[in-house]
Design a protein around this motif. Sequence first.
Motif, PDB file in Angstrom:
ATOM      1  N   MET A 166      18.716   2.202 -11.046  1.00  0.00           N
ATOM      2  CA  MET A 166      17.615   2.236 -12.008  1.00  0.00           C
ATOM      3  C   MET A 166      17.698   3.495 -12.841  1.00  0.00           C
ATOM      4  N   ASN A 167      17.538   3.349 -14.134  1.00  0.00           N
ATOM      5  CA  ASN A 167      17.540   4.491 -15.030  1.00  0.00           C
ATOM      6  C   ASN A 167      16.112   4.924 -15.328  1.00  0.00           C
ATOM      7  N   GLY A 168      15.940   6.187 -15.695  1.00  0.00           N
ATOM      8  CA  GLY A 168      14.626   6.665 -16.073  1.00  0.00           C
ATOM      9  C   GLY A 168      13.871   7.254 -14.891  1.00  0.00           C
ATOM     10  N   LYS A 169      12.597   7.581 -15.150  1.00  0.00           N
ATOM     11  CA  LYS A 169      11.786   8.262 -14.158  1.00  0.00           C
ATOM     12  C   LYS A 169      11.240   7.293 -13.123  1.00  0.00           C
ATOM     13  N   ALA A 170      10.941   7.850 -11.951  1.00  0.00           N
ATOM     14  CA  ALA A 170      10.245   7.076 -10.930  1.00  0.00           C
ATOM     15  C   ALA A 170       8.874   6.689 -11.468  1.00  0.00           C
ATOM     16  N   HIS A 171       8.367   5.539 -11.049  1.00  0.00           N
ATOM     17  CA  HIS A 171       7.046   5.148 -11.529  1.00  0.00           C
ATOM     18  C   HIS A 171       6.262   4.396 -10.469  1.00  0.00           C
ATOM     19  N   LEU A 172       4.953   4.517 -10.572  1.00  0.00           N
ATOM     20  CA  LEU A 172       4.017   3.884  -9.651  1.00  0.00           C
ATOM     21  C   LEU A 172       4.051   2.377  -9.831  1.00  0.00           C
ATOM     22  N   VAL A 173       4.150   1.634  -8.718  1.00  0.00           N
ATOM     23  CA  VAL A 173       4.101   0.174  -8.809  1.00  0.00           C
ATOM     24  C   VAL A 173       2.846  -0.390  -8.174  1.00  0.00           C
ATOM     25  N   ALA A 174       2.268   0.322  -7.216  1.00  0.00           N
ATOM     26  CA  ALA A 174       1.069  -0.174  -6.533  1.00  0.00           C
ATOM     27  C   ALA A 174       0.495   0.949  -5.683  1.00  0.00           C
ATOM     28  N   CYS A 175      -0.670   0.677  -5.105  1.00  0.00           N
ATOM     29  CA  CYS A 175      -1.251   1.553  -4.095  1.00  0.00           C
ATOM     30  C   CYS A 175      -1.552   0.720  -2.858  1.00  0.00           C
ATOM     31  N   ILE A 176      -1.565   1.360  -1.717  1.00  0.00           N
ATOM     32  CA  ILE A 176      -1.819   0.653  -0.469  1.00  0.00           C
ATOM     33  C   ILE A 176      -3.296   0.287  -0.402  1.00  0.00           C
ATOM     34  N   GLU A 177      -3.571  -1.016  -0.430  1.00  0.00           N
ATOM     35  CA  GLU A 177      -4.953  -1.502  -0.369  1.00  0.00           C
ATOM     36  C   GLU A 177      -5.410  -1.698   1.077  1.00  0.00           C
ATOM     37  N   SER A 178      -4.470  -1.943   1.975  1.00  0.00           N
ATOM     38  CA  SER A 178      -4.789  -2.090   3.392  1.00  0.00           C
ATOM     39  C   SER A 178      -3.560  -1.714   4.193  1.00  0.00           C
ATOM     40  N   LEU A 179      -3.785  -0.977   5.280  1.00  0.00           N
ATOM     41  CA  LEU A 179      -2.718  -0.532   6.172  1.00  0.00           C
ATOM     42  C   LEU A 179      -3.092  -1.007   7.564  1.00  0.00           C
ATOM     43  N   ARG A 180      -2.165  -1.733   8.253  1.00  0.00           N
ATOM     44  CA  ARG A 180      -2.566  -2.466   9.442  1.00  0.00           C
ATOM     45  C   ARG A 180      -1.514  -2.380  10.552  1.00  0.00           C
ATOM     46  N   ILE A 181      -1.990  -2.330  11.791  1.00  0.00           N
ATOM     47  CA  ILE A 181      -1.120  -2.381  12.963  1.00  0.00           C
ATOM     48  C   ILE A 181      -1.716  -3.362  13.965  1.00  0.00           C
ATOM     49  N   GLY A 182      -0.867  -3.845  14.894  1.00  0.00           N
ATOM     50  CA  GLY A 182      -1.334  -4.830  15.857  1.00  0.00           C
ATOM     51  C   GLY A 182      -0.897  -4.516  17.269  1.00  0.00           C
ATOM     52  N   ARG A 183      -1.653  -5.055  18.227  1.00  0.00           N
ATOM     53  CA  ARG A 183      -1.329  -4.976  19.644  1.00  0.00           C
ATOM     54  C   ARG A 183      -0.902  -6.352  20.131  1.00  0.00           C
ATOM     55  N   SER A 187      -0.656  -4.104   2.528  1.00  0.00           N
ATOM     56  CA  SER A 187      -1.189  -5.055   1.559  1.00  0.00           C
ATOM     57  C   SER A 187      -1.427  -4.323   0.245  1.00  0.00           C
ATOM     58  N   THR A 188      -1.065  -4.982  -0.864  1.00  0.00           N
ATOM     59  CA  THR A 188      -1.237  -4.386  -2.192  1.00  0.00           C
ATOM     60  C   THR A 188      -1.699  -5.435  -3.183  1.00  0.00           C
ATOM     61  N   LEU A 189      -2.109  -4.974  -4.340  1.00  0.00           N
ATOM     62  CA  LEU A 189      -2.413  -5.816  -5.495  1.00  0.00           C
ATOM     63  C   LEU A 189      -1.470  -5.448  -6.626  1.00  0.00           C
ATOM     64  N   GLY A 190      -0.956  -6.464  -7.328  1.00  0.00           N
ATOM     65  CA  GLY A 190      -0.219  -6.206  -8.553  1.00  0.00           C
ATOM     66  C   GLY A 190       1.281  -6.384  -8.481  1.00  0.00           C
ATOM     67  N   ASP A 219      -2.369 -10.549  -3.658  1.00  0.00           N
ATOM     68  CA  ASP A 219      -2.401 -11.453  -4.816  1.00  0.00           C
ATOM     69  C   ASP A 219      -2.278 -12.916  -4.396  1.00  0.00           C
ATOM     70  N   HIS A 220      -1.558 -13.202  -3.303  1.00  0.00           N
ATOM     71  CA  HIS A 220      -1.313 -14.589  -2.891  1.00  0.00           C
ATOM     72  C   HIS A 220      -2.530 -15.245  -2.236  1.00  0.00           C
ATOM     73  N   TYR A 221      -3.451 -14.447  -1.747  1.00  0.00           N
ATOM     74  CA  TYR A 221      -4.536 -15.011  -0.945  1.00  0.00           C
ATOM     75  C   TYR A 221      -5.393 -15.995  -1.744  1.00  0.00           C
ATOM     76  N   ARG A 222      -5.689 -15.655  -2.976  1.00  0.00           N
ATOM     77  CA  ARG A 222      -6.497 -16.562  -3.798  1.00  0.00           C
ATOM     78  C   ARG A 222      -5.785 -17.892  -3.977  1.00  0.00           C
ATOM     79  N   VAL A 223      -4.469 -17.855  -4.230  1.00  0.00           N
ATOM     80  CA  VAL A 223      -3.701 -19.085  -4.423  1.00  0.00           C
ATOM     81  C   VAL A 223      -3.704 -19.924  -3.145  1.00  0.00           C
ATOM     82  N   TRP A 224      -3.524 -19.272  -2.002  1.00  0.00           N
ATOM     83  CA  TRP A 224      -3.566 -20.003  -0.736  1.00  0.00           C
ATOM     84  C   TRP A 224      -4.926 -20.672  -0.529  1.00  0.00           C
ATOM     85  N   ARG A 225      -5.999 -19.956  -0.842  1.00  0.00           N
ATOM     86  CA  ARG A 225      -7.332 -20.545  -0.661  1.00  0.00           C
ATOM     87  C   ARG A 225      -7.531 -21.758  -1.557  1.00  0.00           C
TER      88      ARG A 225
END
Length: 235
Positions: free
Chosen positions: A1-18, A98-101, A71-77
């Motif tokens: 990739m050429n050019g500067k690094a750029h923001l693509v998303a932010c973490i909307e949810s961070l999750r772990i499981g047992r 989980s992210t948006l965008g 983003d997929h959740y609405r389509v699944w519903r």
Amino acid sequence: MNGKAHLVACIESLRIGRVEPLGGDGTLSAIDKREVWAPLRVTRTGLAGDEHGNTRHHGGPEKALHHYPWDHYRVWREEQPHLAPRLTQAGAFGENVSTLGITEADVCVGDVYRMGTALVQLSQGRQPCRNLNLRFDEPRMVALVLESLRAGWYYRVLEEGWVRLGDPIVLMERPHPQWSVHRVLQVLFGRRIDRIALAALAELPELSPRWRERARGRCDEPVSLSAPAADPARG
């Protein structure tokens, strides 16, 4: 990739499981991921505290973090209204992030991202296993995910670090812009066998070894009108 690094998303949810029993047969799984608000350590094998019921096929360095778009959740519903009660919040697909965008069409194999202070690389898409059927109490769920190509993706960890809710995800490098996750899923799981594309995938160094092996194997398949069956054990 050429050019500067750029923001693509932010973490909307961070999750772990047992690890817990899942479904009527008592299958052990950690697909039920719960949201974490505190910072989490990102190690070579995933988020600190995240467990896996089947360590042969789940987790490990090539599948350290699972990312699934909100983003997929609405389509699944809309498409599967009977599943809507299970799709009210992130985590339904066993995702860590989980992210948006951004979706499978926007990310590529080999992409390198700064996620919090960790550095991660996109290693493969997700091939869901039967645990997803049990999770949704829907025997077609694995097939629906693969047919829709709304499968999510995995990262390997290049540099350990810390992440927390709201952290930016910054694209640092994109060596293979022609290989979006959406295209990879089409080539590996679509009905049409594209031997040229499969051969190219099999030689893609940033693709996980297991998916390169799958690409080689599909190159040898006879032409068929049916999509390849999902491996019921693999997630």
